[in-house]
Motif scaffolding. Structure first.
Motif, PDB file in Angstrom:
ATOM      1  N   VAL A 102       0.726  -1.054  -0.214  1.00 15.30           N
ATOM      2  CA  VAL A 102      -0.241   0.060   0.052  1.00 15.30           C
ATOM      3  C   VAL A 102       0.801   1.176  -0.203  1.00 15.30           C
ATOM      4  O   VAL A 102       1.967   1.405   0.967  1.00 15.30           O
ATOM      5  CB  VAL A 102      -0.875  -0.038   1.150  1.00 15.30           C
ATOM      6  CG1 VAL A 102      -1.725   1.368   1.149  1.00 15.30           C
ATOM      7  CG2 VAL A 102      -1.916  -1.040   1.294  1.00 15.30           C
ATOM      8  N   ILE A 161       0.581   5.214   0.198  1.00 19.08           N
ATOM      9  CA  ILE A 161      -0.271   6.654   0.258  1.00 19.08           C
ATOM     10  C   ILE A 161       0.552   7.869   0.190  1.00 19.08           C
ATOM     11  O   ILE A 161       1.698   7.981   0.339  1.00 19.08           O
ATOM     12  CB  ILE A 161      -0.972   6.575   1.822  1.00 19.08           C
ATOM     13  CG1 ILE A 161       0.044   6.363   2.728  1.00 19.08           C
ATOM     14  CG2 ILE A 161      -2.144   5.230   1.833  1.00 19.08           C
ATOM     15  CD1 ILE A 161      -0.484   6.549   4.225  1.00 19.08           C
ATOM     16  N   VAL A 175      -4.197   6.746  -2.616  1.00 22.19           N
ATOM     17  CA  VAL A 175      -3.682   5.513  -2.210  1.00 22.19           C
ATOM     18  C   VAL A 175      -3.841   4.562  -3.456  1.00 22.19           C
ATOM     19  O   VAL A 175      -4.601   4.371  -4.040  1.00 22.19           O
ATOM     20  CB  VAL A 175      -4.811   5.007  -1.099  1.00 22.19           C
ATOM     21  CG1 VAL A 175      -6.399   5.077  -1.429  1.00 22.19           C
ATOM     22  CG2 VAL A 175      -4.441   3.479  -0.635  1.00 22.19           C
TER      23      VAL A 175
END
Ligand SMILES: [Mg+2]
Length: 347
Positions: free
Chosen positions: A106, A108, A150
Motif C-alpha cells: 500500500v 499513500i 492511495v
C-alpha cells in the motif's frame, strides 16, 4: 522461490508540519499488526523489502489507485470506506482472474491536512477488507503529496481446473456462449445518486452500502475456474462498457436482454424507470461478468442456483455498428445511450 518487493520509507520527502513519516508508519504498522497476518511472509514490514515464499503455479498481480477528487471526495466518504473500497477494487480484479488474494503493498500520498488518526482509520478499512477476503499487507510506502491518494498492489494465486492452474481471461469468449453476471448490477451508482440527491430510508441506505462497502466475488471467481469457465472480468466501469471490453478482446459481439439484467429492488424503488439505464452504465458494482457454453451453464445452474443470472449471449463479430446490443423482451433492439465511463473522463 522467494519474491522480494520494495517497501517503506522515503525520508527526504518528509515535510515539516505534516505528520512525521516515521510516526505515521509506526501508527499504521500497529493497525496492520492488529489484523490477521498474511500467509507465507518471511520478512514483513520494517525491512528494506518484504519477502514471501511462493509455490509453483500461476501468480496474478494487479494495482489500482484512488485519488481524492477523482475517484472519491474526502468530505463525503469516511476514511474507513476509502480504505475498504481501495482494497476491494484490487480484490475484485484478483477475483476476476479466478485467483485467491495473497499479499498487498500500500502506497499513500499524504497532504499536510491529513491526521495520523485519519490514516489509521483508512488502514482499518483496508485491513478489514483483507481480513475478510485475503491478501494481508506486507509493506508499502508513505510520501507527502498535495492531493491524497492511495495505491494498492495485490498478488494472488490462480485456482485450478482438473489439477492445473488456470486464469479467467477477457479474450476467451466464443460465439454461441451465454453471458452471465453474479449478484445485482447498479447498486453502487444508485448509492452515489442517493447521496447526491440526499435520499434517506432503508432502500437508499442499502444502495449507499453498495456504493461505500462493495464486496469482491473472490469465492465465485474460483468456483468459475473450478467448473471450467474461461472468460470473465469484473464490472468496474459499467455493465455495457465492460462487456464491450470482453467483446473487443475476444473479437465477438454480444446481445443482452434488458429485462434479464438483475437490477436491485432498491434501485427500482428509488429511481423508477431510470434504474435500468443506471445499472447498464453505472460501474463499481464489482460483480463478475462471464461467458460460458450452454451445457456448462446448465451444470452451473444446477449446482449454484441463485449465485448468478443469465443475461444474454455472445455473437459473431459485427461487421459494423456496436459490439454490444440490447434487446427488449420481444427481441427488438433498444437504444443504449450511456455506455459507461472511462477513468480519464469527468464524473
Ligand atoms: Mg477489472
Amino acid at each position: 522461490m522467494p519474491i522480494i518487493a520494495r517497501m517503506t520509507s522515503s525520508p527526504q520527502q518528509q515535510d515539516s508540519g505534516r505528520p512525521g513519516e516515521f510516526e505515521l508508519i509506526a501508527a499504521l504498522k500497529r493497525v496492520i499488526d492488529d489484523s490477521p497476518p498474511a500467509s507465507e511472509v518471511i520478512v514483513g514490514i520494517g525491512d528494506d523489502a518484504a519477502a514471501v515464499s511462493v509455490e509453483s503455479g500461476i501468480h496474478v498481480m494487479t494495482t489500482d489507485t484512488m485519488v481524492d477528487g477523482v475517484h472519491f471526495l474526502r468530505e463525503r466518504a469516511s476514511w474507513s470506506d476509502v480504505g475498504w473500497k481501495s482494497a476491494v477494487s484490487n480484490l475484485s480484479d484478483i477475483a476476476a482472474m479466478g485467483a485467491a488474494p495473497l499479499h498487498t503493498l500500500v502506497t499513500i500520498g499524504v497532504p499536510a491536512d491529513v491526521a495520523v488518526t485519519d490514516m489509521e482509520e483508512m488502514y482499518r478499512g483496508l485491513t478489514g477488507a483483507f481480513a475478510e477476503f485475503g491478501g494481508g499487507i506486507v509493506g508499502g510506502d508513505v510520501v507527502s503529496s498535495s492531493v491524497f491518494f492511495v495505491t494498492v498492489a495485490l498478488t494472488g494465486r490462480a485456482a485450478e481446473e482438473d489439477g492445473s492452474p488456470v486464469v479467467l481471461r477477457r479474450d476467451a469468449a466464443e460465439a454461441g456462449d451465454l453471458i452471465a453476471v453474479t449478484g445485482t448490477i447498479g447498486g453502487s451508482v444508485g448509492g452515489l445518486s442517493a447521496v447526491l440527491d440526499g435520499l434517506e430510508g432503508a432502500d437508499a441506505e442499502a444502495l449507499k452500502q453498495a456504493h461505500y462497502r462493495p464486496v469482491p466475488r473472490i469465492a465465485e471467481g474460483q468456483m468459475l475456474v473450478e467448473n471450467g469457465v474461461h472468460c470473465a472480468m469484473d464490472v468496474s466501469d459499467g455493465l455495457v462498457a465492460d462487456l464491450e471490453k470482453i467483446c473487443a478482446a475476444s473479437e465477438v459481439g454480444a446481445v443482452i436482454k434488458a429485462s434479464d439484467v438483475p437490477v436491485p429492488e432498491e434501485l427500482t424503488s428509488q429511481f423508477g424507470e431510470e434504474a435500468l439505464p443506471m445499472a447498464l452504465s453505472g460501474g463499481e458494482d464489482y460483480e463478475l461478468l462471464f461467458t460460458l457454453p450452454f451445457d456448462l451453464m446448465d451444470r452451473l445452474f444446477a449446482r449454484h442456483r441463485g449465485m448468478f443470472t443469465h443475461i444474454g449471449h455472445i455473437t459473431d463479430e459485427p461487421d459494423e455498428g456496436d459490439r454490444v446490443v440490447m434487446v427488449d423482451s420481444d427481441g427488438v433492439e433498444m437504444d443504449l445511450q450511456s455506455r459507461g465511463w472511462d477513468h480519464l473522463g469527468a464524473r
